[in-house]
Scaffold this motif. Structure first.
Motif, mmCIF file in Angstrom:
data_model
loop_
_atom_site.group_PDB
_atom_site.id
_atom_site.type_symbol
_atom_site.label_atom_id
_atom_site.label_comp_id
_atom_site.label_asym_id
_atom_site.label_seq_id
_atom_site.Cartn_x
_atom_site.Cartn_y
_atom_site.Cartn_z
ATOM 1 N N ALA A 87 -7.960 9.277 50.488
ATOM 2 C CA ALA A 87 -6.940 9.897 49.803
ATOM 3 C C ALA A 87 -7.059 9.470 48.241
ATOM 4 C CB ALA A 87 -5.402 9.393 50.101
ATOM 5 N N LEU A 88 -7.705 8.365 48.101
ATOM 6 C CA LEU A 88 -8.244 7.885 46.833
ATOM 7 C C LEU A 88 -9.307 8.638 46.205
ATOM 8 C CD1 LEU A 88 -7.970 3.933 47.153
ATOM 9 C CD2 LEU A 88 -6.693 5.249 45.747
ATOM 10 N N VAL A 89 -10.242 8.864 47.060
ATOM 11 C CA VAL A 89 -11.565 9.490 46.555
ATOM 12 C C VAL A 89 -11.376 10.983 46.283
ATOM 13 C CG1 VAL A 89 -13.767 10.283 47.286
ATOM 14 C CG2 VAL A 89 -13.188 8.083 47.477
ATOM 15 N N ALA A 90 -10.415 11.723 47.134
ATOM 16 C CA ALA A 90 -9.931 12.872 46.893
ATOM 17 C C ALA A 90 -9.145 13.011 45.566
ATOM 18 C CB ALA A 90 -9.175 13.357 48.238
ATOM 19 N N ALA A 91 -8.355 12.020 45.392
ATOM 20 C CA ALA A 91 -7.605 12.126 43.978
ATOM 21 C C ALA A 91 -8.270 11.976 42.791
ATOM 22 C CB ALA A 91 -6.316 11.210 44.157
ATOM 23 N N ILE A 92 -9.116 11.001 42.973
ATOM 24 C CA ILE A 92 -10.279 10.685 41.763
ATOM 25 C C ILE A 92 -10.944 11.858 41.563
ATOM 26 C CG2 ILE A 92 -12.183 9.338 41.079
ATOM 27 C CD1 ILE A 92 -10.632 7.364 42.613
ATOM 28 N N ASN A 93 -11.506 12.599 42.499
ATOM 29 C CA ASN A 93 -12.377 13.808 42.229
ATOM 30 C C ASN A 93 -11.635 14.947 41.612
ATOM 31 O OD1 ASN A 93 -14.801 12.780 43.374
ATOM 32 N ND2 ASN A 93 -14.420 13.365 45.418
ATOM 33 N N LYS A 94 -10.411 14.868 41.643
ATOM 34 C CA LYS A 94 -9.661 16.173 40.812
ATOM 35 C C LYS A 94 -9.308 15.789 39.430
ATOM 36 C CE LYS A 94 -6.876 17.158 44.874
ATOM 37 N NZ LYS A 94 -5.548 17.501 45.682
ATOM 38 N N GLU A 95 -9.555 14.490 38.967
ATOM 39 C CA GLU A 95 -9.512 13.877 37.733
ATOM 40 C C GLU A 95 -8.382 14.030 36.820
ATOM 41 O OE1 GLU A 95 -13.331 14.697 35.422
ATOM 42 O OE2 GLU A 95 -14.295 14.213 37.218
ATOM 43 N N PRO A 96 -7.240 13.731 37.452
ATOM 44 C CA PRO A 96 -6.039 13.999 36.800
ATOM 45 C C PRO A 96 -5.698 12.623 36.019
ATOM 46 C CG PRO A 96 -5.512 12.707 38.957
ATOM 47 C CD PRO A 96 -7.052 13.251 38.794
ATOM 48 N N ASP A 97 -4.779 12.854 35.008
ATOM 49 C CA ASP A 97 -4.319 11.683 34.076
ATOM 50 C C ASP A 97 -3.942 10.388 34.935
ATOM 51 O OD1 ASP A 97 -5.369 13.174 31.953
ATOM 52 O OD2 ASP A 97 -3.132 13.580 31.298
ATOM 53 N N ASN A 98 -2.876 10.894 35.784
ATOM 54 C CA ASN A 98 -2.407 9.713 36.689
ATOM 55 C C ASN A 98 -2.207 10.411 38.104
ATOM 56 O OD1 ASN A 98 -1.276 7.448 34.648
ATOM 57 N ND2 ASN A 98 -0.773 9.076 33.649
ATOM 58 N N CYS A 99 -2.282 9.522 39.341
ATOM 59 C CA CYS A 99 -2.015 9.793 40.542
ATOM 60 C C CYS A 99 -1.636 8.630 41.137
ATOM 61 C CB CYS A 99 -3.126 10.404 41.052
ATOM 62 S SG CYS A 99 -4.620 9.363 41.128
ATOM 63 N N TYR A 100 -0.574 9.095 42.361
ATOM 64 C CA TYR A 100 0.007 8.178 43.057
ATOM 65 C C TYR A 100 -0.628 8.435 44.559
ATOM 66 C CZ TYR A 100 2.663 7.328 38.927
ATOM 67 O OH TYR A 100 3.005 6.955 37.687
ATOM 68 N N VAL A 101 -1.174 7.333 45.251
ATOM 69 C CA VAL A 101 -1.948 7.729 46.580
ATOM 70 C C VAL A 101 -1.597 6.610 47.558
ATOM 71 C CG1 VAL A 101 -4.423 7.951 47.179
ATOM 72 C CG2 VAL A 101 -3.780 8.425 44.893
ATOM 73 N N PRO A 102 -1.577 7.291 48.772
ATOM 74 C CA PRO A 102 -1.521 8.648 48.961
ATOM 75 C C PRO A 102 -0.207 9.357 48.626
ATOM 76 C CG PRO A 102 -1.660 7.279 51.084
ATOM 77 C CD PRO A 102 -1.464 6.339 49.824
ATOM 78 N N ALA A 103 -0.376 10.562 48.050
ATOM 79 C CA ALA A 103 0.746 11.281 47.459
ATOM 80 C C ALA A 103 2.120 11.374 48.228
ATOM 81 C CB ALA A 103 0.245 12.745 47.316
ATOM 82 N N TRP A 104 1.909 11.324 49.632
ATOM 83 C CA TRP A 104 3.184 11.137 50.308
ATOM 84 C C TRP A 104 3.247 9.671 50.874
ATOM 85 C CZ3 TRP A 104 8.120 12.546 50.750
ATOM 86 C CH2 TRP A 104 8.701 12.067 51.993
ATOM 87 N N PRO A 105 4.205 9.026 50.509
ATOM 88 C CA PRO A 105 5.274 9.652 49.801
ATOM 89 C C PRO A 105 5.310 9.033 48.286
ATOM 90 C CG PRO A 105 5.732 7.308 50.954
ATOM 91 C CD PRO A 105 4.205 7.848 51.194
ATOM 92 N N TRP A 106 4.364 8.517 47.718
ATOM 93 C CA TRP A 106 4.417 7.660 46.688
ATOM 94 C C TRP A 106 4.738 8.423 45.390
ATOM 95 C CZ3 TRP A 106 5.617 3.053 47.612
ATOM 96 C CH2 TRP A 106 5.203 2.514 48.717
#
Length: 248
Positions: free
Chosen positions: A210-229
């Motif tokens: 989940a971390l790698v998938a989120a990082i690859n999208k290059e958002p400003d901020n992300c909460y991982v795993p997206a559900w429920p955080w």
């Protein structure tokens, strides 16, 4: 594609888990950490996952600030360019302020913020020179509020890192340099292996995917795993102190 990725604190936990996932995706890796023997094991694991990736390792204590700069530059010389740098090294020692554990609290503050600042400085020096790159800072869901006991100082350092990252992001907006702040929820690692009854905790492999998938999208901020955080972080921001007291 961000071909070459540097990860600090890569000898175990989230750093090692992310390294394996990035290797699976075909990224070349520059890995550094204090424990060289563990780091070499991670290197071999990454090469077993994908024999076509290039993996280089270097021993590094991120509280040695001069070594941070020289190690990052050495990796740049070796690979020619660094496309993404993940500021991941950290610790979670400590106790409630005023209970006789200043040394441990200071260690956490120096490692999680001052050493993170050194890593950000070294990374951004390289990215500004390249006029390209992706800085990733590993904050925490605890950054959104203050927490008690062992999280007193830890949460404060992560809040500071989130703020620092946003300031860097503002500085380089409208440039080819991107800055992402990751706020992991509860992911099982050696640090929390003995902690029982943790809500919404996921295993290391699930969390790192989940971390790698989120990082690859290059958002400003992300909460991982997206559900429920992604939802709970908004709740935490307005939760009464009595709720926070039950969580930590």
């Amino acid at each position: 594609m961000r071909k070459t990725i540097l990860i600090t604190g890569a000898s175990s936990g989230l750093g090692a888990g992310m390294a394996r996932e990035f290797a699976r995706q075909g990224h070349d890796l520059a890995l550094c950490a204090r424990r060289l023997d563990n780091l070499l094991s991670v290197k071999h694991e990454c090469e077993a996952v994908n024999p076509n990736v290039r993996v280089s390792v270097r021993e590094l204590d991120v509280t040695d600030h001069d070594a941070v700069f020289s190690t990052f530059e050495d990796f740049t010389d070796e690979f020619g360019t660094l496309d993404r740098i993940i500021v991941n090294a950290g610790m979670g020692k400590g106790a409630s302020v005023g209970t006789g554990h200043f040394h441990a609290n200071r260690q956490t503050a120096e490692t999680n913020f001052v050493a993170a600042l050194a890593q950000c400085e070294a990374a951004m020096t390289i990215f500004r020179r390249q006029n390209a790159g992706h800085l990733v800072t590993m904050s925490s869901i605890s950054a959104v509020r203050g927490f008690r006991r062992a999280l007193n100082v830890y949460a404060a350092t992560k809040a500071a890192l989130t703020s620092l990252s946003e300031g860097i992001r503002i500085d380089v907006r409208n440039t080819p340099i991107k800055v992402t702040t990751v706020h992991p929820g509860f992911i099982r690692t050696d640090i929390n292996a003995k902690v029982k009854n943790v809500p919404f905790i996921v295993d290391l492999q699930t969390g790192c995917k989940a971390l790698v998938a989120a990082i690859n999208k290059e958002p400003d901020n992300c909460y991982v795993p997206a559900w429920p955080w992604a939802l709970l972080q908004a709740v935490l921001r307005v939760a009464p102190l009595s709720w926070l007291a039950k969580m930590s």
